[in-house]
Design an enzyme around this catalytic site. Sequence first.
Site, mmCIF file in Angstrom:
data_model
loop_
_atom_site.group_PDB
_atom_site.id
_atom_site.type_symbol
_atom_site.label_atom_id
_atom_site.label_comp_id
_atom_site.label_asym_id
_atom_site.label_seq_id
_atom_site.Cartn_x
_atom_site.Cartn_y
_atom_site.Cartn_z
ATOM 1 N N GLU A 1 42.872 43.594 46.342
ATOM 2 C CA GLU A 1 44.124 42.954 45.904
ATOM 3 C C GLU A 1 45.301 43.924 45.964
ATOM 4 O OE1 GLU A 1 43.115 41.154 42.082
ATOM 5 O OE2 GLU A 1 42.495 39.340 43.121
ATOM 6 N N GLU B 1 36.520 36.327 46.758
ATOM 7 C CA GLU B 1 36.444 36.043 45.321
ATOM 8 C C GLU B 1 36.862 34.603 45.093
ATOM 9 O OE1 GLU B 1 38.347 38.600 42.477
ATOM 10 O OE2 GLU B 1 38.033 40.360 43.730
HETATM 11 C C1 BG6 Z 1 40.499 39.550 40.626
HETATM 12 C C2 BG6 Z 1 39.915 40.925 40.621
HETATM 13 O O1 BG6 Z 1 41.855 39.671 40.341
HETATM 14 O O2 BG6 Z 1 40.071 38.613 39.682
HETATM 15 C C3 BG6 Z 1 38.596 41.054 39.876
HETATM 16 O O3 BG6 Z 1 39.771 41.446 41.918
HETATM 17 C C4 BG6 Z 1 38.624 40.191 38.633
HETATM 18 O O4 BG6 Z 1 38.383 42.407 39.623
HETATM 19 C C5 BG6 Z 1 38.807 38.746 39.062
HETATM 20 O O5 BG6 Z 1 37.534 40.343 37.805
HETATM 21 C C6 BG6 Z 1 38.733 37.729 37.936
HETATM 22 O O6 BG6 Z 1 39.620 38.073 36.931
HETATM 23 P P1 BG6 Z 1 39.159 38.210 35.425
HETATM 24 O O7 BG6 Z 1 40.339 38.739 34.758
HETATM 25 O O8 BG6 Z 1 38.764 36.855 34.994
HETATM 26 O O9 BG6 Z 1 38.034 39.177 35.437
#
Ligand code: BG6
Length: 489
Positions: free
Chosen positions: A197, A387
């Site tokens: 990111e 993701e």
């Molecule tokens: C992304 C990141 O922004 O979102 C991850 O690359 C992160 O590291 C994921 O865990 C989900 O966000 P969160 O805050 O729910 O863990």
Amino acid sequence: MSFPKNFYWGGATAANQCEGGWNEGGRGPAKTDVTTGGSAKKSRGITYRMPDGTEGMVGGFSRIPEGASYAVLDGYYYPNHKAIDFYHHYKEDIALFAEMGFKMFRMSISWSRIFPKGIEEEPNREGIEFYRNVFTELRKYDIEPLVTMCHYDTPLYLEEVLGGWTNRQLVDAFEKYAKVIFEEYKGLVRYWLTFNEINSQLMMKNFVPNAPKQMLENAYAGLHNQFVASARAVKFAHEQYPEYVVGCMIAGMTTYPLTCDPQDVLRAQHKMQEDFYYSGDVMIRGHYPVFAKRMWREDGVSFEVPEEDLEILKEGRADFFSFSYYSTSCETTHTDAPKDGAGNLVLGYKNPYIQYSDWGWGMDADGLRYILNEIYGRYQVPIMIVENGLGAIDTVEADGSIHDDYRIAYLKDHVRAMSEAIDDGVELIAFTPWGCIDLVSASTGEMRKRYGFIYVDMDDDGNGSMERSRKDSFYWYKKVIASNGEELE
Ligand code: BG6
């Protein structure tokens, strides 16, 4: 359903959120190790000690006081220290991924496990061997590793003593690190991502209203140095290891106009340019976009791309586009509209047509099809969704089962959207949903915000047996993979 035959189904994690073993095997600290737990309502803190021994904590985007050093303090809980102890459980975890039929596993290397401070002459052999063992274990099951080289865990020394990414020395440090891991993991790893990111560097624009000029100057300069570091790594990989495929990784913030008021449309377009295409263009097209100069001017920064970097950005263009996708948001000039107040790295206006998760993140599967088409239309390179998923509270029943039908519903809609996008002509080659095994939340430090197919018995305060168990979504995803995306029910 139209998933290609060799589609990479899998899952994703990051070292700092799952590995634990923070001070084992010669590893050095990262900022995530001085970051406390938090919640949706209470932001995580960063702890420090003053030269006179006074201790304290700052939150959010604040800096620690002048003269203070980052410190791990008694009386605070640091969830990333143990995380889910993948460091000692990796064999068991990989066996579970294999049972689901994973073709790809996205993980990251903790840079400070390889170079504890980031500046050493020689790498830490114990760290090198740890990842060699993990990759070898993955290969045993024919699971392709997808390796992020830096996922929010630059060695603390580089941040604290060298001042972080505005210092050009970090570019050299990253290049050296990249060269070492490229060489060490030849034959074990093929797919790489440089920075997770990368566009999040500018996110403080969303979270710190009227950010001080110096903060913005630093953000643009630091991001530029990461672009250069990434490009140098890509160039080196292309020259030395023709089998390597290196991608960029962008937070997939997607913004719609709240209304068809042309002012709203322009505002949403502007937001997409700033949040998304600014970084994507540099990394895939190899040069800054035409709108960049206007951004710098409007933000009042004096940033200019150093002449000598133009060539390297062009030579170090990434081979594929990868992104995270959780939610979408809206922009408007009608400021009486309700704000989201949440979402992955954004703070937009609430969309009345979509549902929101318990953490206030908008759930929008159609938005995934939309953004996939936008990305492919602009860049025409293969795409990976690295993701995606639903952070939710899971309940363990008396018999140990976990009925996470809400997660299945979310993922089902997103897989359908992916298949539509492929039918639209998008070259989508991989899907690695986030936190395929429960892990520490990046934004809140919680364990209760779970994304996994695999449950980990661990709570927000560090209590739990670390025992792993299969949720209903585990069996569902196994079926999806086995049928190459055809069986979603
Ligand atoms: C992304 C990141 O922004 O979102 C991850 O690359 C992160 O590291 C994921 O865990 C989900 O966000 P969160 O805050 O729910 O863990």
